[in-house]
Motif scaffolding. Structure first.
Motif, short mmCIF file in Angstrom:
data_model
loop_
_atom_site.label_atom_id
_atom_site.label_comp_id
_atom_site.label_asym_id
_atom_site.label_seq_id
_atom_site.Cartn_x
_atom_site.Cartn_y
_atom_site.Cartn_z
N TYR A 1 0.82 -1.21 0.00
CA TYR A 1 0.00 0.00 0.00
C TYR A 1 0.85 1.26 0.00
N ASP A 2 1.71 1.39 1.02
CA ASP A 2 2.39 2.68 1.15
C ASP A 2 3.56 2.84 0.18
N TRP A 3 4.26 1.75 -0.19
CA TRP A 3 5.31 1.89 -1.20
C TRP A 3 4.71 2.34 -2.54
N LEU A 4 3.61 1.71 -2.95
CA LEU A 4 3.05 2.01 -4.26
C LEU A 4 2.31 3.33 -4.27
N ALA A 5 1.97 3.87 -3.11
CA ALA A 5 1.42 5.23 -3.04
C ALA A 5 2.53 6.26 -3.14
N ILE A 6 3.59 6.07 -2.36
CA ILE A 6 4.63 7.09 -2.33
C ILE A 6 5.40 7.16 -3.64
N CYS A 7 5.45 6.05 -4.38
CA CYS A 7 6.22 6.10 -5.62
C CYS A 7 5.53 6.92 -6.71
N TRP A 8 4.24 7.24 -6.53
CA TRP A 8 3.61 8.12 -7.52
C TRP A 8 4.30 9.48 -7.54
N TRP B 1 -0.94 21.44 -6.93
CA TRP B 1 0.35 20.89 -7.33
C TRP B 1 0.09 19.68 -8.21
N SER B 2 0.95 19.44 -9.17
CA SER B 2 0.65 18.45 -10.19
C SER B 2 0.82 17.01 -9.71
N SER B 3 1.63 16.75 -8.70
CA SER B 3 1.78 15.38 -8.21
C SER B 3 0.54 14.99 -7.41
N ARG B 4 0.06 13.79 -7.65
CA ARG B 4 -1.16 13.34 -6.97
C ARG B 4 -0.98 13.22 -5.47
N ILE B 5 0.26 13.02 -5.00
CA ILE B 5 0.44 12.90 -3.55
C ILE B 5 0.14 14.21 -2.82
N ALA B 6 0.13 15.34 -3.55
CA ALA B 6 -0.22 16.62 -2.93
C ALA B 6 -1.65 16.61 -2.41
N GLU B 7 -2.53 15.88 -3.10
CA GLU B 7 -3.93 15.80 -2.68
C GLU B 7 -4.13 14.82 -1.53
N TRP B 8 -3.16 13.96 -1.33
CA TRP B 8 -3.31 12.90 -0.33
C TRP B 8 -2.64 13.23 1.00
N THR B 9 -1.75 14.21 1.00
CA THR B 9 -0.86 14.42 2.13
C THR B 9 -1.25 15.66 2.92
N SER B 10 -1.38 15.49 4.22
CA SER B 10 -1.70 16.60 5.12
C SER B 10 -0.45 16.96 5.91
N VAL B 11 -0.13 18.26 5.96
CA VAL B 11 1.05 18.71 6.69
C VAL B 11 0.66 19.80 7.68
N ARG B 12 1.41 19.87 8.76
CA ARG B 12 1.26 20.98 9.69
C ARG B 12 2.58 21.21 10.39
N ILE C 1 8.19 11.02 4.63
CA ILE C 1 8.05 12.41 4.25
C ILE C 1 8.07 12.49 2.72
N ALA C 2 7.13 13.21 2.16
CA ALA C 2 6.98 13.19 0.70
C ALA C 2 6.75 14.60 0.17
N LEU C 3 7.75 15.44 0.25
CA LEU C 3 7.66 16.78 -0.31
C LEU C 3 8.53 16.84 -1.56
N LEU C 4 8.04 17.51 -2.59
CA LEU C 4 8.84 17.64 -3.81
C LEU C 4 8.44 18.90 -4.54
N VAL D 1 7.19 9.21 -9.81
CA VAL D 1 6.75 9.05 -11.20
C VAL D 1 6.25 10.38 -11.75
N ASP D 2 5.42 11.07 -10.95
CA ASP D 2 4.79 12.30 -11.41
C ASP D 2 5.77 13.45 -11.60
N ALA D 3 6.70 13.62 -10.66
CA ALA D 3 7.58 14.79 -10.73
C ALA D 3 8.43 14.82 -12.00
#
Length: 563
Positions: A219-226, A378-389, A349-352, A229-231
């Motif tokens: 689950y988490d490997w194949l989510a974070i690798c997007w 942001w164009s990477s799909r993980i931007a929509e999935w990730t919450s930061v504070r 951590i998944a910032l790009l 791929v996207d960048a």
């Protein structure tokens, strides 16, 4: 034994309902690429493989790689491997390492990869923590008799049943993986995996203490690798050159999993050798690679090396792990090559920041997206999935104003489930379920749309009550014409608590003096309390196997000198 299923059912239900996690698993993804393009080139060995492990470099198609995966999987099954068992692997970046991951996942094993620099001390402890049942290595790695070394201490790992090795002249106590694979004839029935099954246990860098195990599932490997791929906008037409060891986030998520996702070509490289690296770019038609910031800066300072190499196919380069210098990012952009700024860790951590979203090189070097900022996408799909504070590390209050330092906390489908044997460790998550990263950022940008890295909380120098971010000083000092590499650390002072020491590696033929360095910084108009008061010149900075500077080692050395 490691826990097989990593995430709680309620998280799985939530993230799958949102479409963040899918039912994809590793082996079906690989088999789909094999079926789609069986006779296209899949993976290429390092050009220097003979010197590295004593065997000739190979180039395998997807069909050939699939057959090799089946043979190794059959060998592992014959050694008693069952789903959920742990395969310890210590191999350099070669075709065999790619095969090891894919063969393990075909039959439901968990891979725990070790850097080739690890020796008995690290491996006995960590393989024991992971309950490794099988060990796969090479008879030789460089000038080391790696398989013989492992055989010598294998009895100290109670869970270990067998040691296998690729390469010639297999020593006593070790099984020849090559000979066993050559005689393997059975076709392996793929294990039907649950996406929540653990597939890897990587290890934190261990700069401050014993490395911690970081389990990851499909689950988490194949989510974070997007994100990776996207960048770079990867497609099957790309050729990836991988110089980062496939033992942690940079090598696995930066190169290996994007290759698996899009079905392009993966070219392996190990150990890092600049002429070989540049030669591979031209020879293989590489379109995308990753490289540490110091190397990218060095190449810009050595235009004769670049002019002698064919890098005409190279479109983008990923970099990160430390703050990037705007002149470096701009220098590569002027050559038509975009630098992607990544900030990540094994924990998730998944910032790009990529050239498409942030075309200005100065902004791309300094800033990362502040996901969720109103009016910014942001164009990477993980931007929509990730919450930061950001959270004030002292008061615990959430930071919402620009320029105020706070610890980055992150939540989403790219974040790991928790450490191996985490019940005996402090929780890495806060009361809201966010990962405490230990990294300090501030809110920046005209619309508060960015995050700017300040430093690791533990690396801040506190001089007379004033916090000094080493990353800021390191970035400035790196611009000095005589400096090739730099680290800033604190050392004890009876009055102020700490003072600033600059540890500098001079450029070839250059010398660096403290007064010159301070004058250079004064010209930058920085606050006087940040100026270094001690200079240590070294031939190289100490780094761990994944390239991070061992600041604790530097602090200990300098504290002894200063006393």
């Amino acid at each position: 034994m490691p826990r097989r299923q990593l995430h709680p059912p309620e998280r799985v239900a939530d993230y799958t309902a949102r479409g963040w996690w899918s039912q994809d698993t590793m082996d079906p993804l690989f088999r789909a690429q094999v079926a789609r393009q069986p006779d296209r080139l899949a993976v290429v060995d390092p050009a220097n493989k003979v010197a590295l492990v004593g065997t000739e470099p190979r180039r395998l198609t997807w069909r050939e790689l699939d057959a090799e995966v089946d043979r190794l999987a059959a060998v592992l099954l014959d050694r008693g491997a069952t789903p959920g068992d742990v395969l310890a692997v210590q191999l350099p970046n070669t075709v065999e390492l790619v095969t090891a991951y894919l063969a393990a996942w075909r039959i439901g094993l968990i891979v725990t990869p070790f850097p080739v620099q690890f020796r008995e001390h690290e491996i006995v402890e960590l393989a024991g923590l992971a309950s490794a049942s099988l060990f796969l290595t090479s008879t030789r790695i460089g000038d080391r008799a790696a398989a013989a070394e492992v055989a010598g201490y294998a009895s100290s790992i109670p869970s270990l049943r067998a040691v296998l090795a690729h390469g010639p002249e297999v020593p006593p106590g070790v099984l020849s993986a090559d000979e066993l694979m050559a005689s393997a004839t059975s076709t392996v029935d793929p294990h039907v995996a649950d996406p929540n099954d653990c597939v890897t246990i990587c290890w934190t860098s261990g700069t401050e203490s014993t490395p911690k195990g970081v389990p990851r599932c499909h689950y988490d490997w194949l989510a974070i690798c997007w994100g990776t791929v996207d960048a770079p906008r990867l497609t099957e037409a790309d050729v990836l050159l991988n110089p980062f060891p496939m033992v942690n986030m940079a090598g696995i998520n930066g190169m290996f999993l994007p290759w698996l996702r899009v079905g392009c070509v993966l070219v392996q490289h190990h150990p890092f050798d600049l002429p070989t690296f540049l030669g591979q770019i031209g020879a293989e038609g590489v379109t995308y690679t990753v490289a540490p910031p110091a190397l990218l800066t060095l190449l810009l300072h050595r235009p004769e090396m670049l002019s002698a190499a064919d890098i005409s196919t190279l479109k983008q380069i990923g970099s990160g792990s430390v703050p990037l210098q705007p002149p470096m990012v701009r220098g590569w952009q002027d050559r038509g090559i975009g630098i992607i700024n990544f900030f990540g860790s094994n924990e998730g951590i998944a910032l790009l920041t990529d050239p498409h979203d942030v075309p200005d090189p100065a902004q791309r070097a300094r800033y990362f997206p502040r996901y969720g900022t109103p009016g910014h996408t942001w164009s990477s799909r993980i931007a929509e999935w990730t919450s930061v504070r950001l959270v004030d590390p002292v008061s615990g209050d959430e930071v919402t104003s620009p320029g105020v330092p706070g610890e980055l906390r992150i939540k989403g489908p790219t974040v790991f489930a928790g450490y191996l044997h985490g019940e005996s460790l402090p929780s890495p998550f806060d009361e809201q379920g966010y990962l405490r990263t230990g990294d300090v950022f501030v809110i920046a940008g005209e619309d508060d749309q960015f995050l700017e890295y300040v430093d690791r909380a533990k690396d801040l120098v506190i001089r007379g009550g004033m916090n000094i971010a080493p990353a800021e000083l390191e970035g400035l000092i790196a611009g000095h014409p005589s400096v090739a590499d730099v680290a800033i650390v604190g050392y004890p002072d009876d009055v102020l608590g700490e003072k600033v020491c600059a540890v500098v590696v001079p450029r070839e033929g250059a010398t660096v003096e403290l007064a010159d360095l301070v004058g250079f910084l004064r010209d930058k108009r920085i606050a006087s309390y940040k100026l270094p008061e001690y200079l240590r010149v070294r031939a190289a900075l100490p780094r761990n196997p994944v390239g991070k500077i061992l600041k604790r080692e530097l602090r200990d050395e300098i504290a002894k000198e200063a006393s």
